[in-house]
Design an enzyme around this catalytic site. Sequence first.
Site, mmCIF file in Angstrom:
data_model
loop_
_atom_site.group_PDB
_atom_site.id
_atom_site.type_symbol
_atom_site.label_atom_id
_atom_site.label_comp_id
_atom_site.label_asym_id
_atom_site.label_seq_id
_atom_site.Cartn_x
_atom_site.Cartn_y
_atom_site.Cartn_z
ATOM 1 N N CYS A 185 0.842 -1.207 0.000
ATOM 2 C CA CYS A 185 0.000 0.000 0.000
ATOM 3 C C CYS A 185 0.869 1.245 0.000
ATOM 4 O O CYS A 185 0.476 2.290 -0.484
ATOM 5 C CB CYS A 185 -0.885 0.083 1.225
ATOM 6 S SG CYS A 185 -1.352 -1.466 1.907
ATOM 7 N N ASN A 186 2.047 1.135 0.587
ATOM 8 C CA ASN A 186 2.847 2.336 0.768
ATOM 9 C C ASN A 186 4.012 2.475 -0.195
ATOM 10 O O ASN A 186 4.693 3.491 -0.185
ATOM 11 C CB ASN A 186 3.396 2.390 2.192
ATOM 12 C CG ASN A 186 2.304 2.669 3.184
ATOM 13 O OD1 ASN A 186 1.343 3.352 2.846
ATOM 14 N ND2 ASN A 186 2.419 2.126 4.377
ATOM 15 N N ARG A 187 4.260 1.464 -0.994
ATOM 16 C CA ARG A 187 5.376 1.587 -1.925
ATOM 17 C C ARG A 187 5.239 0.635 -3.109
ATOM 18 O O ARG A 187 4.640 -0.439 -3.005
ATOM 19 C CB ARG A 187 6.711 1.335 -1.214
ATOM 20 C CG ARG A 187 6.935 -0.116 -0.806
ATOM 21 C CD ARG A 187 8.249 -0.268 -0.089
ATOM 22 N NE ARG A 187 8.226 0.461 1.159
ATOM 23 C CZ ARG A 187 9.006 1.497 1.443
ATOM 24 N NH1 ARG A 187 9.883 1.928 0.553
ATOM 25 N NH2 ARG A 187 8.909 2.105 2.600
ATOM 26 N N MET B 54 -14.325 2.872 17.197
ATOM 27 C CA MET B 54 -13.093 2.815 17.993
ATOM 28 C C MET B 54 -13.201 1.733 19.062
ATOM 29 O O MET B 54 -12.244 0.990 19.309
ATOM 30 C CB MET B 54 -12.850 4.169 18.679
ATOM 31 C CG MET B 54 -12.186 5.181 17.788
ATOM 32 S SD MET B 54 -10.434 4.834 17.705
ATOM 33 C CE MET B 54 -9.906 5.589 19.248
#
Lengths: 419, 271
Positions: free
Chosen positions: A50-52, A195
């Site tokens: 997802c991040n790279r 939450m």
Amino acid sequence: MNIIVLGLNHKTASVEVREKIAFSGTKLEEGLMHFSSISQIKETAILSTCNRVEVYFVVDKDNADEAIEKIQDVISIVHNIEKSLFLQHLYNHRNKKAVKHIFRVASSLDSMIVGEPQILGQLKDAFDLSLKKKTTGVILNKLITHAIYTAKRVRTETKIAENAVSISFAAVEMAKKIFISLTEKRVMLIGAGEMAELAARHLINNGVSNVIVANRTFERGCELANLFNGKVVKFEDFQRELVNVDIVICSTGASSYIINKEQMHKIMKERKNKPVFIIDISVPRNVAPDINDIDNVYLYDVDDLQDVVYSNINNRKKEAEKAENIVSEEVESFINWIDSLQVTPTVIALKKKAEEIRDDEFQRFKNKYPNLNEDTLKAIHYMGTAIINKLIHPPIIALKEHGNESTQIVEFTKKLYDL
Amino acid sequence: MIFSLPYIVFGLYTIALLISIVSIYKDSSKIKNSIIYFLICAFALHSGSIISRFFILGTIPITNMYESSSFFAWSVMVIFFYLYYRYRVTILALFILPIMSLLMFVAIMSPNEIHPLSPLLNSFWLVFHTTFAFVGNSAFAVSAGIGVMYLIQERYLKRKRKGDFFNKLPSVQILDEINYKLITLGFPLITLAIITGALWAESAFGTYWRWDPKETWSLFTWLIYALILHLRIIGNWRGKKAAILSILGFLSVLFTYYGVNFLMESYHSFK
């Protein structure tokens, strides 16, 4: 020969860009096959999370720029996206920098949340696929296994992944320091917000088995209770249940305190002072803060948990420094290996050549003087060895010391000795 | 050899204490293991010194200040090893070893010649009375150490700040439980110690109870622990209050043992 990383990550590109060029599902295999069919590329692997999105590949030195160009073309074709949309976000690292980058990624030092453990698994999956598709060779195989090894070293030798860095994990961390164990513990959710659900899920993952839900809308309470295999009680009854539960997660929309100190004193008496952990994640707060003054009651609100998270993040930063040292050590060790890979064949060839000359001359000498006894022959052979060793010693040292920086020395040596 | 052993034992316990202090700031399994290795060595030598003394004396070696302090320390270690085996909490060493070093220090500072016991006192009550008393008091000593650990961890949790010990200390509930278990172990033992002491006094001096300072203070200590148990069972005094009481209780034990010996006239003093 060059090792190159080409890619983008959460620091250089927004999620809009990342999602467009992510190699997910079948695209991963497709991309991998495309990259490996580029003629200049000798070995390749793709890491897409997802991040790279990163492409690792090995090329001959002179072909590096050409190969990068071609990879960009493939990305644009596979994802059907204009090159201009992602070009500015791409970074590329070569050789030592590339190795360091991969080791840092594997060790979760380059992650959005430093120390998060998922990246290692993702790297392993990427590696498995390229092994299956045979797109990697000696160098990338060694590089990726070394990256995994480095990540494991970082994890065992530093405490980078030890402390919780989200509020719900922080709640679990504190709960573990309050109770003997979390199994058999009972948790009550007062209010059924998202939450609260998340926090409850983390507690359950850590062994909490009994869930009770008290919610103003009974149906939503039922829904949530079903989700956790728990039981639902009427909202008005939550105070009675407080006597029996160990952990309370409070998240109602009430505008005033639903539990005050006096009530809690009574409840503690009925509980026989058994410890209770109250997590108040509602804003405005639902539980009177002075309840924390009562013995055996541990009350945490959102800010308290956030403070725990901040102190954990600071700890991680300290640990990250240690991790960077480990990464540097391993990068050195890997670079040494790569260097020896280029130099070693030349050194061996040089030694072999010298030994051949010695053996030939020795044979000729023996034929010329057939009357010499064994001892003399031995001494002469010894002298021959000493001479060739002295002669080839300086070039071998030069190769080992400087052969890695410039391939020129390697080339010259080959030419000079006709290897 | 027998006479230099206590110095070595004291030295090893003190080294283990110093390593556990270092371990607060430098956390590694190597350091943790070395604490345990030093303690095992110290304990082995310590046991050796007590056993050899036993054979020389022909009875349990608790006849003077040196022997009793040493035996007290030894039984504290037995309880420590049991707890370590059961809960694997190395940091416990940091809270027990100051008491250990104190006891061993008093031991090596006291004359340790072997005197034959006066026939008046040499009765089979000696073995029971002293063993009950020292093992019971050792349980109280460890419970005080656990009490201190509880107070530190409870303070971190209440103030919502993770201090140096936070990760190393176990949960407050487990500390509270160990504390309670140790007191329920120690209390019947000192009860038996007082009873066998009275019977022994009767057989040696003809009276059960003479309100000697040692007897009075023992009774006081016994009452404190009786109160702790009473408050816990009837009044649900657990957690912080129980931890504080267990520390106060042990101060009373220390006074009964050392204070009475050094500050007061008592026929019961160890010479």
